[in-house]
Scaffold this motif. Structure first.
Motif, PDB file in Angstrom:
ATOM      1  N   GLY A 105      -5.839  13.929   1.399  1.00 47.29           N
ATOM      2  CA  GLY A 105      -6.215  12.818   2.253  1.00 47.29           C
ATOM      3  C   GLY A 105      -5.317  11.609   2.058  1.00 47.29           C
ATOM      4  N   LEU A 106      -5.785  10.494   2.558  1.00 49.29           N
ATOM      5  CA  LEU A 106      -5.089   9.217   2.372  1.00 49.29           C
ATOM      6  C   LEU A 106      -5.194   8.778   0.915  1.00 49.29           C
ATOM      7  N   TYR A 107      -4.201   8.051   0.468  1.00 47.33           N
ATOM      8  CA  TYR A 107      -4.298   7.428  -0.848  1.00 47.33           C
ATOM      9  C   TYR A 107      -3.845   5.988  -0.698  1.00 47.33           C
ATOM     10  N   LEU A 108      -4.801   5.103  -0.754  1.00 49.98           N
ATOM     11  CA  LEU A 108      -4.493   3.686  -0.586  1.00 49.98           C
ATOM     12  C   LEU A 108      -4.603   3.003  -1.935  1.00 49.98           C
ATOM     13  N   ARG A 109      -3.589   2.228  -2.249  1.00 43.80           N
ATOM     14  CA  ARG A 109      -3.593   1.526  -3.534  1.00 43.80           C
ATOM     15  C   ARG A 109      -3.202   0.074  -3.297  1.00 43.80           C
ATOM     16  N   PRO A 110      -4.156  -0.676  -2.766  1.00 45.85           N
ATOM     17  CA  PRO A 110      -3.824  -2.058  -2.408  1.00 45.85           C
ATOM     18  C   PRO A 110      -3.649  -2.939  -3.639  1.00 45.85           C
ATOM     19  N   VAL A 161     -11.753   5.062  -6.134  1.00 44.21           N
ATOM     20  CA  VAL A 161     -11.362   5.545  -7.451  1.00 44.21           C
ATOM     21  C   VAL A 161     -10.891   4.359  -8.279  1.00 44.21           C
ATOM     22  N   ALA A 162     -11.413   4.275  -9.503  1.00 45.07           N
ATOM     23  CA  ALA A 162     -10.896   3.248 -10.428  1.00 45.07           C
ATOM     24  C   ALA A 162     -10.306   3.982 -11.625  1.00 45.07           C
ATOM     25  N   GLY A 163     -11.117   4.303 -12.624  1.00 42.81           N
ATOM     26  CA  GLY A 163     -10.595   5.012 -13.796  1.00 42.81           C
ATOM     27  C   GLY A 163     -10.390   6.496 -13.557  1.00 42.81           C
ATOM     28  N   ASP A 189      -7.776   3.499  -4.185  1.00 43.66           N
ATOM     29  CA  ASP A 189      -7.577   3.298  -5.618  1.00 43.66           C
ATOM     30  C   ASP A 189      -7.568   1.790  -5.873  1.00 43.66           C
ATOM     31  N   VAL A 249      -6.952  -6.739   1.272  1.00 42.20           N
ATOM     32  CA  VAL A 249      -6.472  -5.508   1.907  1.00 42.20           C
ATOM     33  C   VAL A 249      -7.451  -4.369   1.636  1.00 42.20           C
ATOM     34  N   GLN A 266      -1.421   5.964 -10.295  1.00 37.33           N
ATOM     35  CA  GLN A 266      -1.725   4.853 -11.199  1.00 37.33           C
ATOM     36  C   GLN A 266      -0.685   4.655 -12.303  1.00 37.33           C
ATOM     37  N   ALA A 313      -9.529  -2.224   4.436  1.00 39.44           N
ATOM     38  CA  ALA A 313      -9.430  -0.767   4.512  1.00 39.44           C
ATOM     39  C   ALA A 313     -10.823  -0.146   4.510  1.00 39.44           C
ATOM     40  N   LEU A 371      -7.423  13.136 -15.702  1.00 39.77           N
ATOM     41  CA  LEU A 371      -8.298  12.193 -14.994  1.00 39.77           C
ATOM     42  C   LEU A 371      -7.506  11.027 -14.411  1.00 39.77           C
ATOM     43  N   VAL A 386      -8.807   8.266  -0.277  1.00 37.83           N
ATOM     44  CA  VAL A 386      -9.095   7.535  -1.511  1.00 37.83           C
ATOM     45  C   VAL A 386      -8.620   6.088  -1.442  1.00 37.83           C
ATOM     46  N   ALA A 432       0.017  11.027  -4.582  1.00 39.06           N
ATOM     47  CA  ALA A 432      -0.387  10.025  -5.571  1.00 39.06           C
ATOM     48  C   ALA A 432      -1.741  10.334  -6.192  1.00 39.06           C
ATOM     49  N   ILE A 433      -2.586  11.083  -5.489  1.00 36.36           N
ATOM     50  CA  ILE A 433      -3.908  11.405  -6.024  1.00 36.36           C
ATOM     51  C   ILE A 433      -3.842  12.600  -6.980  1.00 36.36           C
ATOM     52  N   ARG A 443      -7.479   0.272  -8.761  1.00 36.47           N
ATOM     53  CA  ARG A 443      -6.967  -0.093 -10.083  1.00 36.47           C
ATOM     54  C   ARG A 443      -5.846  -1.132 -10.019  1.00 36.47           C
ATOM     55  N   PRO A 454      -4.855   9.608 -11.697  1.00 39.48           N
ATOM     56  CA  PRO A 454      -4.036   9.826 -10.504  1.00 39.48           C
ATOM     57  C   PRO A 454      -2.601   9.415 -10.824  1.00 39.48           C
ATOM     58  N   MET A 490       0.835  -1.213   0.000  1.00 41.91           N
ATOM     59  CA  MET A 490       0.000   0.000   0.000  1.00 41.91           C
ATOM     60  C   MET A 490       0.865   1.255   0.000  1.00 41.91           C
ATOM     61  N   ASN A 491       0.384   2.209  -0.714  1.00 42.85           N
ATOM     62  CA  ASN A 491       1.106   3.481  -0.758  1.00 42.85           C
ATOM     63  C   ASN A 491       0.435   4.466   0.185  1.00 42.85           C
ATOM     64  N   ASP A 492       1.166   5.443   0.594  1.00 44.69           N
ATOM     65  CA  ASP A 492       0.517   6.561   1.268  1.00 44.69           C
ATOM     66  C   ASP A 492       1.001   7.847   0.629  1.00 44.69           C
ATOM     67  N   LEU A 493       0.567   8.963   1.210  1.00 48.56           N
ATOM     68  CA  LEU A 493       0.787  10.214   0.500  1.00 48.56           C
ATOM     69  C   LEU A 493       2.248  10.644   0.457  1.00 48.56           C
TER      70      LEU A 493
END
Lengths: 918, 280
Positions: B2-7, B25-27, B46, B12, A70, B16, A65, B44, A23-24, B48, A67, A1-4
């Protein structure tokens, strides 16, 4: 998992990068702000325009559009990555050849969408091109040249060269700044903001009419350490601006009263993150809303609330043209037509939102901004700031489309004031909704017309009463109110005319300049009248127009005798075979009796080139420095229409040196001379003439310095200037000459002010030195069940005097047609409802039909090489041609535009019902 | 910010979601447009990067379309004629840029009345697979979307897939959209249909749905009943009548008024059936 706090790594244009943006964050912002890849443009931040299109792993996506989180580990390609070792990619060369870019703001998106397609489908067909590029909007080109370019990309076309010396004027020269636009190197309003700039965000009224008070703004500032200052009306030295010297009615920041939704109330200045994070609803602004005055009827009702207290009856201004006795003439006419036609607010929808920054330098302010009018910006900011004009320097950036919308001030006074007070660079970039809600629109018009003709089909009398909704402030309302009566009868000889134009104030968006200044609206009315009369008199519509067309020697309704360059008859003659073919094709189609019907329509127009009945000079300068570099100080703002190229073409031939010899400085008010506004289709004619005169003056100066006589050849080689004439080679010792403040030792200056006179109370006089003429044919197919209209083909014949650059003229015509199509079929700005590019529709690449252009060149003796303007004439005939075609197909005479499907369907049903009852 | 979670795994992600409120968020094609000029302050999730969430899998009795399957994945997918309508809808969602990023579940969860994917999925009798740390449930799509921007998804749940049942006989789908311009246009009306025929071309089952004419796209049960037993050919549209569209409740907006929408919906449905009928 990533964070800011994570760092995101990916590949951009073949290079590994690691970015620290959250990341957002939008990939578009990261590319531009952190990686300084400003070739990727931001037009809407909502996926509606496609300007930010990049490739991720080879697939086109909107960077606005995505992030950035991604794209970790993925491959991103931007416009900067298309070149290979300094060699343009085939798609870039094809764009250069076909002039796929005008202003260039959509170009990176178009190129990336095309690159995605071509990688998969090297030789696409047209349908594949449209599908692949359908997600990118362009407001300048009308798309056709973009399609041509993509279809030609596989042919690996060579880089288009500049034309040879002596043949520049009239050549299909590629854009002088084309390569910069095709590589992402051109710098637009938001592209060059200094890293240390503070950010300015405007707080705007959510109400169309309200009074307001502000509470403790100091407390707000203290609560936000990143906030440097909150600007209010009290901070503005002279809080009023406007186009006319005597009408400065629009405040920079509203002073307790707001008159339209989106009006500027406060400006927050500080760190970007801070001003963007403060939401409007947390600010101590207390509005007391009042019922807004909306629409012409409400504004003109007796006792209607006043929009501006000094304007009784909400009447801003009235203009008129009167000649002869229309009542008597109409009484004796064999055929009389009448009707009332209404149009809507139309948004310019340039893909580049307003943007710029200012910095203070001692007692001067320097403003870098996207603009159509550097000199008017300078003078207006000087008034607002109560400084001398020479204390203001405007440096125009590349302009990502204007169409009239970047003639009025936007960010300029705000960033100037903030930079002045804070002594820090201050930048402001409008969001798309802000650009749409705050800036000017095309005037909605209600035009009542009555036209009469005699038995031989000659127009005798015209009465027109035009009301235009000018919104909350004057802006260009007076121009529209004066231009409409002059043009109201159309490009026809009419002995008896009474035309009136009135601009009415409302609590609606400020209506200003938009390609045609009211003439497109007027043309819808006069061309409907022409169709009516032709029908009544049973004369072919084209023939009826030709019979009445203005010709050399005619006297117009303002009493002006036309001396030269009236090419309408030639336009109609050129269209005639197309007109016949189109009718035959429509008849064949309709014989099949399907659910659709085809029709053919024609629209004609004339358009006075330059400002109405007032002096509007242009000045141009060209100089040679001691090292023999030659600099063109070009005061024209190139807004995509291509004056950076055409002015140079004119100058090159006038001086007698090849185009690539010149260095150009565009619009910088410290270095160039005032070439007026890029508006009113005046630059080719007025500034072009000034450039020609400047070039000739420099040539004379050089020959004089060399002691040479014509015929002569100027040669620059090895930083040496020499002249060859019949007597031999004469070199000039440039080092011995005294340089001026720009470092030039030999200078040519040209000035041209088209000869006009003021109009008297009856509108009599010479409002313009010359007129453009045009006629267009539209072929449409109407789906009778759904009320949808598809334009199948446009043939456009334009008398441009002389095409300085035929390819650019075609580009102007294509782009004008696209905007005219939008005006007729889909564009309707509704405050609070269509403040984005998905609810407000402009034509997409799939909506523009094949266009055939026919250039008629009836030389204008005053213009450079015989040229006059084409920018606005391009748009004006299109709506009436389309509406005439709809009428031909269906019998419905459209009286309200845009004719959205539900409106046309309702009109068709009404017609069916009345026929059923007849 | 805010938080950005990308599991990388569903587990996971669900944990969360169980732990806190997160914006999914997806696309990104609906997330960012709703925040133009506004700060990005959401916490967020994510989705994806979650393994196994993207792609179309054929199973014994159905097709499972993973949540983050993009519209381009659907256009490019090797799928039977059943999916022709969904593919056509996919090609009408924004431009190619949006189709490359936007996901099928995003379109459903955004719950726009004008979501182009929803009528096509209704016509496919699709169901939504919802997962949470507590378990999984399958909800018919018609019951999942509740209204304008409202769904049955609970904050701790994630839509993980759309399930499309396999028909038994010969089946094809179709989709038509009406907008005021060619590309990048929000529909005034759109319609989708799936029709299954027997060996002689008689209609065994028909599903027809209309979008942008009610807060949620609607199936037309009366029309579907009328179509059963009819012969699928190029005149199939004549079966449809105005009364079949009574379930619609269109509104006036900038794109068209309600009266027009009702008329246009009937025209679009008839053309859709004519074209689909002639193909079967």
């Amino acid at each position: 998992m990533n964070d800011l706090a994570a760092i995101v790594s990916f590949t951009v244009n073949g290079k590994e990068v690691a970015v620290t943006s959250p990341a957002i964050a939008r990939l578009a912002d990261v590319l531009r702000d952190e990686l300084h890849l400003t070739g990727t443009k931001i037009g809407c931040n909502a996926g509606d325009c496609g300007a930010c299109t990049v490739l991720i792993d080879g697939r086109q996506v909107c960077a606005c559009l995505t992030p950035v989180g991604q794209v970790a580990g993925r491959i991103v390609t931007t416009v900067e990555g298309l070149e290979r070792e300094g060699v343009l990619a085939p798609i870039q060369r094809a764009f250069h050849k076909h002039m796929g870019a005008q202003c260039g703001i959509c170009t990176p998106g178009m190129l990336m969408a095309a690159a995605d397609l071509l990688a998969r489908t090297p030789r696409p067909d047209e349908a594949q091109v449209l599908d692949a590029l359908g997600g990118v909007l362009c407001r300048c080109t009308g798309y056709r040249k973009i399609v041509e370019a993509v279809l030609d990309a596989a042919n690996d076309v060579p880089l288009q060269p500049l034309p040879a010396m002596g043949g520049a004027l009239g050549a299909r020269a590629p854009k002088w700044d084309g390569i910069a636009k095709l590589t992402g190197r051109d710098r637009f309003g938001a592209d060059d903001i200094p890293a240390d700039a503070l950010w300015l965000r405007v707080v705007r009224s959510p109400h169309a009419r309200a009074t307001f008070t502000t509470g403790d703004l100091d407390a707000v500032r203290r609560a936000h350490p990143g906030l440097a200052r909150i600007l209010t009306a009290r901070d503005v030295p002279s809080n009023g601006y406007g186009i006319y010297p005597d009408v400065k009615d629009q405040p920079v920041l509203a002073d307790g009263v707001v008159r339209y939704r989106g009006e500027a109330v406060l400006a927050l200045v500080g760190e970007r993150a801070t001003v963007e994070a403060i939401t409007d609803d947390t600010l101590p602004i207390r509005y007391t809303p009042e019922a807004p005055v909306v629409g012409l009827d409400a504004a003109m009702q007796p006792g209607a609330p006043l929009v501006q207290s000094a304007k009784p009856g909400n009447l801003l201004i009235e203009g008129r043209v009167r000649t002869g006795d229309t009542a008597a003439a109409l009484a004796s006419c064999a055929a009389v037509a009448e009707g009332t036609f209404e149009t809507s607010f139309v948004e310019h929808a340039y893909i580049e939102p307003e943007a710029g920054y200012a910095r203070r330098a001692g007692e001067r302010i320097e403003i870098h901004v996207t603009t159509q009018t550097p000199y008017m910006d300078r003078d207006e900011v000087a008034i607002v700031m109560q400084l001398r004009p020479d204390q203001i320097r405007i440096v125009p950036t590349a302009c990502g489309g204007g169409f009239g919308g970047k003639l009025d001030l936007s960010v300029q006074p705000l960033v100037a004031l903030a930079a002045w007070l804070l002594d820090r660079p201050v930048a402001c970039v409008y969001t798309r909704p802000e650009s749409m809600m705050a800036t000017t629109k095309r005037h909605p018009a209600r035009i009542a017309a009555r036209f009469g003709a005699d038995t031989s089909g000659l127009l005798q009398a015209v009465e027109v009463d035009a009301l235009v909704n000018t919104g909350a402030y004057a802006s260009w309302g007076p121009t529209v109110a004066n231009r409409v009566p002059v043009h109201a009868m159309g490009p026809y000889f009419v002995p008896h005319v009474h035309a009136r134009g009135r601009a009415i104030l409302t609590n609606e968006p400020v209506a200003g300049a938009f390609r045609g200044f009211g003439v497109p609206q007027a043309a819808i009315a006069h061309e409907a009248m022409m169709d009516d009369l032709a029908e009544q008199l049973r004369i072919d519509r084209l023939e009826f127009r030709r019979r009445n067309a203005l010709r050399v020697g005619h006297v117009t309704a303002t009493g002006q005798k036309l001396e030269a360059s009236c090419g309408l008859v030639a336009c109609l003659d050129a269209l005639e075979p197309h007109w016949r073919d189109a009718h035959a094709a429509a008849e064949r189609f309709n014989a099949a009796d399907g659910r659709s019907r085809r029709g053919v329509g024609i629209g004609c127009m004339w358009y006075g080139i330059g400002n109405t009945a007032m002096s509007n000079p242009s000045n141009m300068r060209v100089g040679i420095a001691r090292d023999a570099t030659i600099t063109f100080y070009n005061g024209c703002a190139d807004i995509g229409q291509g004056t950076n190229t055409t002015m140079l073409q004119v100058l090159s031939d006038a001086v007698g040196l090849p185009m690539d010899r010149f260095r150009t400085i565009m619009g910088d008010t410290d270095l160039t001379l005032d070439a007026g506004k890029s508006s009113a289709s005046r630059q080719a004619f007025v500034s072009g003439k000034a450039a020609e005169l400047a070039g000739k003056a420099l040539r004379a100066r050089v020959l004089e310095a060399a002691g040479a006589t014509e015929p002569a050849k100027i040669v620059i080689a090895n930083a040496q200037l020499s002249v060859e004439d019949a007597r031999g080679t004469h070199s000039i010792d440039l080092a011995s000459l005294t340089p001026d403040e720009r470092g030039d030792v030999l200078v040519g200056i040209g000035r041209f002010d088209p000869p006009t006179t003021k109009l008297d109370a009856d509108g009599q006089g010479v409002p313009y030195a010359t007129y453009g003429f045009a006629a267009q044919i539209a072929e449409v197919e109407v789906d009778l069940q759904l009320g949808t209209t598809r334009v199948l083909r446009i043939v456009a014949a334009h008398d441009v005097g002389r095409a300085l650059n035929p390819q650019q003229v075609e580009g102007q015509i294509h782009g004008g047609i696209a905007q005219g199509l939008g005006l007729a079929l889909m564009e309707e700005y509704l405050a609070g409802k269509t403040e984005n590019l998905h609810d407000y529709l402009i034509p997409s690449i799939g909506d523009i039909p094949p266009i055939e252009t026919i250039l008629i060149e009836e030389r204008e003796p005053l213009g450079p090489g015989g040229a006059k303007g084409v920018g606005e004439p391009a748009l004006i005939p299109t709506p009436p041609a389309i509406l005439g075609a709809i009428r031909h197909a269906t019998g419905v005479r459209v009286t309200f535009v845009p004719v959205l499907p539900h409106r046309l369907r309702a009109a068709l049903q009404l017609q069916n019902n009345s026929q059923a009852h007849a | 910010m805010g938080l950005y979670l990308r599991p990388a795994t569903l587990e996971v992600a669900l944990d969360a979601l169980h732990a806190r409120a997160l914006t999914i968020v997806a696309g990104g094609t609906d997330f960012y447009p709703a925040r133009v000029g506004k700060p990005l302050t959401d916490d967020v999730l994510d989705i994806r990067g979650i393994e196994g969430l993207r792609g179309i899998r054929e199973r014994a009795t159905d097709f499972r379309i993973g949540a983050t399957t993009t519209w381009t994945d659907i256009v490019d997918g090797a799928l039977p004629p059943l999916f022709d309508g969904l593919k056509l809808a996919a090609r009408e969602i924004g431009g190619v840029q949006i189709q490359n990023a936007g996901t099928i579940c995003g379109n459903i969860c955004n719950a726009s009345p004008a979501a182009d994917g929803v009528p096509a999925l209704l016509a496919l009798d699709a169901a939504v697979e919802l997962c949470s740390a507590a378990g999984m449930e399958i909800v018919p799509l018609a019951e999942f979307v509740l209204g304008n921007r409202r769904t049955r998804r609970q904050p701790h749940q994630l839509v993980t897939a759309v399930i499309v049942p396999k028909p038994t006989g010969r089946t094809a789908g179709h989709f038509l959209k009406l907008g005021a311009r060619r590309y990048l246009v929000i529909s005034i009306v759109m319609a989708a249909a799936t029709i299954e025929v027997d060996a002689s071309g008689g209609i065994v089952q028909a599903r027809v749905a209309v979008g942008a004419c009610s807060p949620v796209a609607r199936r037309l049960p009366a029309l579907e009943a009328a179509l059963r037993g009819a012969k699928a050919d190029g005149t199939l549209g004549s079966v449809a009548t105005a009364a079949h569209l009574d379930v619609l409740a269109p509104i006036d907006d900038v794109r068209g008024n309600a009266e027009y929408r009702v008329d246009a919906a009937l025209v679009v449905v008839r053309r859709l059936l004519d074209e689909l009928g002639s193909r079967l």
